[in-house]
Design a protein around this motif. Structure first.
Motif, short mmCIF file in Angstrom:
data_model
loop_
_atom_site.label_atom_id
_atom_site.label_comp_id
_atom_site.label_asym_id
_atom_site.label_seq_id
_atom_site.Cartn_x
_atom_site.Cartn_y
_atom_site.Cartn_z
N HIS A 9 0.85 -1.19 0.00
CA HIS A 9 0.00 0.00 0.00
C HIS A 9 0.89 1.24 0.00
CE1 HIS A 9 1.05 -0.41 4.23
NE2 HIS A 9 0.66 0.84 4.41
N SER A 10 0.29 2.41 -0.20
CA SER A 10 1.10 3.63 -0.20
C SER A 10 0.41 4.72 0.61
CB SER A 10 1.36 4.09 -1.63
OG SER A 10 0.16 4.51 -2.23
N ILE A 11 1.22 5.65 1.11
CA ILE A 11 0.71 6.77 1.90
C ILE A 11 1.32 8.05 1.33
CG2 ILE A 11 0.63 7.84 4.19
CD1 ILE A 11 0.99 4.96 5.34
N VAL A 12 0.49 9.04 1.04
CA VAL A 12 0.98 10.30 0.47
C VAL A 12 1.53 11.19 1.57
CG1 VAL A 12 0.31 12.42 -0.73
CG2 VAL A 12 -0.59 10.21 -1.50
N THR A 13 2.75 11.68 1.36
CA THR A 13 3.35 12.61 2.32
C THR A 13 4.20 13.63 1.57
OG1 THR A 13 4.54 12.74 4.42
CG2 THR A 13 5.39 11.17 2.80
N THR A 14 4.98 14.43 2.30
CA THR A 14 5.70 15.55 1.68
C THR A 14 7.17 15.44 1.99
OG1 THR A 14 3.75 16.93 1.95
CG2 THR A 14 5.82 18.07 1.57
N CYS A 15 8.00 15.69 0.99
CA CYS A 15 9.45 15.62 1.14
C CYS A 15 9.92 16.57 2.24
CB CYS A 15 10.13 15.97 -0.18
SG CYS A 15 11.94 15.88 -0.10
N ARG A 35 9.92 2.10 -1.23
CA ARG A 35 10.43 3.16 -2.10
C ARG A 35 9.55 4.39 -2.00
NH1 ARG A 35 9.28 -0.92 -6.29
NH2 ARG A 35 7.07 -0.70 -6.65
N MET A 36 10.11 5.52 -2.46
CA MET A 36 9.37 6.78 -2.49
C MET A 36 9.10 7.12 -3.95
SD MET A 36 9.25 7.88 0.75
CE MET A 36 9.10 9.66 0.76
N HIS A 46 3.97 17.89 -9.47
CA HIS A 46 3.32 17.26 -10.63
C HIS A 46 4.02 15.97 -11.05
CE1 HIS A 46 0.92 20.86 -10.93
NE2 HIS A 46 1.99 21.60 -11.09
N GLY A 47 4.38 15.13 -10.08
CA GLY A 47 4.94 13.82 -10.44
C GLY A 47 6.44 13.79 -10.60
N HIS A 48 7.11 14.91 -10.35
CA HIS A 48 8.57 14.91 -10.49
C HIS A 48 9.22 14.87 -9.11
CE1 HIS A 48 8.43 15.69 -14.79
NE2 HIS A 48 7.42 16.51 -14.53
N SER A 49 10.50 14.51 -9.12
CA SER A 49 11.27 14.56 -7.87
C SER A 49 12.74 14.66 -8.23
CB SER A 49 11.02 13.32 -7.02
OG SER A 49 11.77 12.23 -7.53
N CYS A 50 13.58 14.82 -7.22
CA CYS A 50 15.02 14.81 -7.46
C CYS A 50 15.66 13.67 -6.69
CB CYS A 50 15.63 16.16 -7.07
SG CYS A 50 15.84 16.36 -5.30
N VAL A 51 16.97 13.55 -6.83
CA VAL A 51 17.66 12.40 -6.21
C VAL A 51 17.67 12.48 -4.69
CG1 VAL A 51 19.18 11.89 -8.14
CG2 VAL A 51 19.90 13.56 -6.45
N LYS A 52 17.42 13.63 -4.14
CA LYS A 52 17.39 13.70 -2.68
C LYS A 52 16.10 13.06 -2.15
CE LYS A 52 18.39 18.23 -2.48
NZ LYS A 52 19.22 18.84 -3.49
N GLY A 53 14.97 13.54 -2.67
CA GLY A 53 13.69 13.08 -2.17
C GLY A 53 13.46 11.60 -2.35
N ARG A 54 13.89 11.07 -3.46
CA ARG A 54 13.64 9.66 -3.76
C ARG A 54 14.28 8.73 -2.74
NH1 ARG A 54 11.94 7.22 -8.52
NH2 ARG A 54 11.15 8.71 -10.05
#
Ligand code: SF4
Length: 694
Positions: A9-15, A35-36, A46-54
């Protein structure tokens, strides 16, 4: 190992890293994050991220996490593991003892961007209600406090004017002192996209950041100024706008205070502010300044984005005011595509300011001396509030050294590494009788602590973060706190032990209290956040779903106010002994003092801080790429390896500050912004010599 099997399952949160505030789905297998995944419905990313957040989840379960409270009588003693009850009671009794002996003002607290809004709110409430003073400050002191001051003075609100999406309607992007592709990678990518679509780009930076020239993007103008001369350059841009008749007088006269506008025009028109007169100060050719000013004023929707390269100077607040002046004079404010946009470095630096963790302001940026505001909080909290502002961070250090400040509660901020003039900070911490550190790791500050209270990572708590576009986003607990408690619960326990009762059962109740007391948060609730995903404040009766663009019909303060911005050179001068200027910044894969990213996959890509030096300066000193170099300033010295590059101009060297062993802040000075004491991290005179190695 990055991926650990199929999620259930997944849970939405904020970097929890930078001020973009990307939304993520934490994909879970049982109670473990596998995984994140960036959330495509996230309004900021909008569905993007960087190497830190992931890879952020890597530090949450790192072996270095401290999960038991500890105390020690002296910083020379070994730590003793104790129960939560014992640690909290010991901390409270020490704070009480100190206040009884040295007085009410002898203790204080620091919050940070690591804290949620709710946690920050509780810490400042503890200070005001339980300590009975206003000695509370936040990491914004050392980054964007000039933004708070400058924008409040001119526009009336201490926050950026736009939503990130606004850039898609921008024709001219001005980036001042912000390495967006490294510091705010997801927004930096959106910026690049808009430039590829045809927007013009003006970069003001002493260094060739990626935006200046990357494979797909090239700046139309790069004003490669000398560090410390922002105000002279901004005045020169304003000079051209005014003297060449490029102002939007209709907007300025209708929306701003007429007298202040006229005075400002007279001021910037003076010959000393012309591009020609300031060229010898800034080092930027006058013709380039003229061309850039014309483009900004006449190129369509123009938006200014700025970062710590503007604020972390002795004239940081002046530069913020100069930026706001330019936007008001050209009518580039109050609609989509334009505006004044501080790129907040950290995830919740906006929120930590919004929540009143300043010694002079209650939540919602209302001055502590204002009787009506104080009365409102006094009625809600059942206490009498101190009406005089408390101590800022540097004042706390000074007071510690003169013996009048003895106790500090520090939540999530590693001041022993992040603050300038490290030796001074260490001496101040050593002089205190009770330092309580609440953190994930035994960080540099914990070396000076008497009580260690284990913190919870962003994956272990509920709450909200507010990003650089004023967007409040939910932080959701995806796994139980490793040490048993969320940070707001720890603050609540400490407050209760100090004798000021707090009795919240969930952070949503704290937000409900904030909504009752802070007009710009009046319409915010967890229910609404769940429904909308995120909300940009102000959110109240007038704007029940939030406010993407501010100052649309009128400025928050009513009429916009122009202020004069005389250029005053920094006290930090080069000399024959210290001939180079050191400036500092960040790199994409690491985050601030690196406490988190150094404990993730990110260290694979960047494992040390290096000194960038121009080949000309290196040759003069016999330095080759990769050599060890000693860097010495009037404050201290350190050793790094050198990288030879023309990204820096001759006379300027550059480093990052992600690793404690690099000691970048050992050499930075205690100069600071005249209005807010934000340290002048960006200008330090240094000598650089080749050395054998550490
Ligand atoms: Fe987004 Fe910033 Fe986190 Fe990167 S560090 S994922 S850009 S919030």
């Amino acid at each position: 190992v990055i991926e650990k099997g199929q999620p259930e399952h997944s849970i939405v949160t904020t970097c929890a890293y930078c001020g973009v505030g990307c939304s993520f789905k934490a994909e879970m297998k049982g109670a473990e994050v596998v995984r994140m995944v960036p959330n495509k419905d996230g309004h900021a990313n909008h569905g993007h991220s960087c190497v830190k957040g992931r890879f952020a989840f890597g530090y949450a379960t790192h072996k270095d996490r401290i999960t038991t409270p500890m105390i020690r009588k002296s910083i020379h003693d070994p730590w003793q593991v104790v129960s939560w009850e014992e640690a909290i009671n010991y901390a409270a009794s020490e704070f009480k003892r100190i206040q009884a002996k040295y007085g009410r003002y002898s203790v204080g607290a620091l919050t940070s961007s690591r804290c949620t809004n709710e946690e920050t709110y509780l810490v400042q409430k503890l200070v005001r209600a339980a300590f009975g003073n206003n000695n509370v400050d936040t990491c914004a002191r050392v980054c964007h406090s000039p933004t708070g001051y400058g924008l409040k003075q001119t526009l009336g609100e201490s926050a950026g004017t736009q939503a990130f999406d606004s850039i898609m309607k921008t024709d001219v992007i001005v980036v001042i002192g912000a390495n967006t592709t490294d510091g705010h990678p997801v927004f930096g990518s959106r910026m690049k996209r808009r430039i590829r679509e045809g927007a013009k780009l003006i970069v003001v930076d002493p260094r060739d950041i990626d935006l200046v020239k990357s494979p797909h993007v090239k700046a139309d103008y790069h004003l490669k100024l000398r560090p410390g001369t922002n105000v002279a350059l901004l005045n020169a841009l304003a000079h051209v706008v005014v003297t060449e008749g490029l102002t939007n007088d209709t907007f300025a006269l209708e929306r701003c205070e007429r007298e202040s506008y006229e005075k400002w025009k007279t001021f910037v028109s003076a010959e000393r502010n012309s591009p020609e007169a300031t060229e010898s100060i800034t080092g930027v050719p006058a013709e380039m300044v003229r061309a850039a000013a014309r483009l900004y004023a006449t190129g369509g929707n123009a938006a200014i984005y700025y970062g710590l390269g503007v604020t972390e100077h002795s004239q940081g607040s002046t530069a913020v005011i100069a930026i706001a002046n330019l936007a008001m004079a050209t009518g580039n404010i109050g609609r989509e595509g334009v505006g004044v946009n501080p790129l907040r470095g950290q995830n919740n630096v906006q929120g930590s300011c919004d929540m009143g963790s300043f010694p002079h302001e209650l939540p919602g940026y209302r001055h502590i001396s204002d009787f009506e505001t104080r009365s409102q909080f006094e009625a809600a909290w059942g206490v009498t509030l101190e009406s005089e502002p408390g101590l800022r961070i540097p004042n706390m250090f000074a007071a510690a050294l003169d013996g009048s400040f003895k106790g500090l509660y520090c939540e999530g901020e590693d001041i022993a590494q992040s603050d300038p003039d490290t030796q001074h900070v260490h001496a101040a911490l050593r002089a205190m009788e009770c330092v309580v550190v609440q953190d994930l790791f035994l960080n540099e500050t914990a070396k000076f602590a008497h009580v260690f209270l284990p913190g919870a990572s962003f994956l272990e708590k509920n709450g909200t973060f507010t990003n650089a576009e004023r967007r409040i986003s939910p932080v959701r607990k995806v796994m139980p706190p490793l040490a048993g408690y969320e940070d707001w619960e720890v603050t609540q326990m400490l407050s209760n032990a100090l004798g000021y009762p707090m009795n919240y059962s969930h952070p949503s109740e704290i937000m409900d209290e904030i909504a009752r007391l802070v007009p710009t948060f009046a319409g915010v609730s967890y229910e609404k956040l769940d429904r909308l995903g995120s909300i940009q404040w102000p959110c109240n009766e007038k704007a029940p779903e939030g406010t993407p663009t501010m100052h649309v019909d009128q400025f928050v303060r009513g009429k916009g106010r122009f202020l004069l911005t005389e250029y005053v050179p920094t006290q930090e001068r080069t000399s024959s002994r210290y001939p180079l200027i050191l400036t500092t910044g960040r790199i994409l894969s690491q985050y601030n003092v690196g406490a988190q990213t150094r404990r993730t996959m990110n260290s694979v890509w960047h494992s040390e801080d290096r000194l960038e030096i121009h080949p000309h300066d290196a040759e003069q000193r016999g330095i080759k790429d990769g050599d060890w170099v000693g860097i010495k300033s009037r404050s201290g010295e350190t050793v790094l390896r050198a990288t030879l590059t023309e990204r820096v101009q001759p006379g300027v060297v550059y480093t990052t500050f992600h690793f404690p062993e690099s000691g970048a802040n050992v050499i930075t000075t205690d100069n600071s912004d005249w209005a807010t004491n934000c340290p002048e991290y960006k200008v330090t005179a240094v000598q650089v010599t080749k050395v054998a190695g550490p």
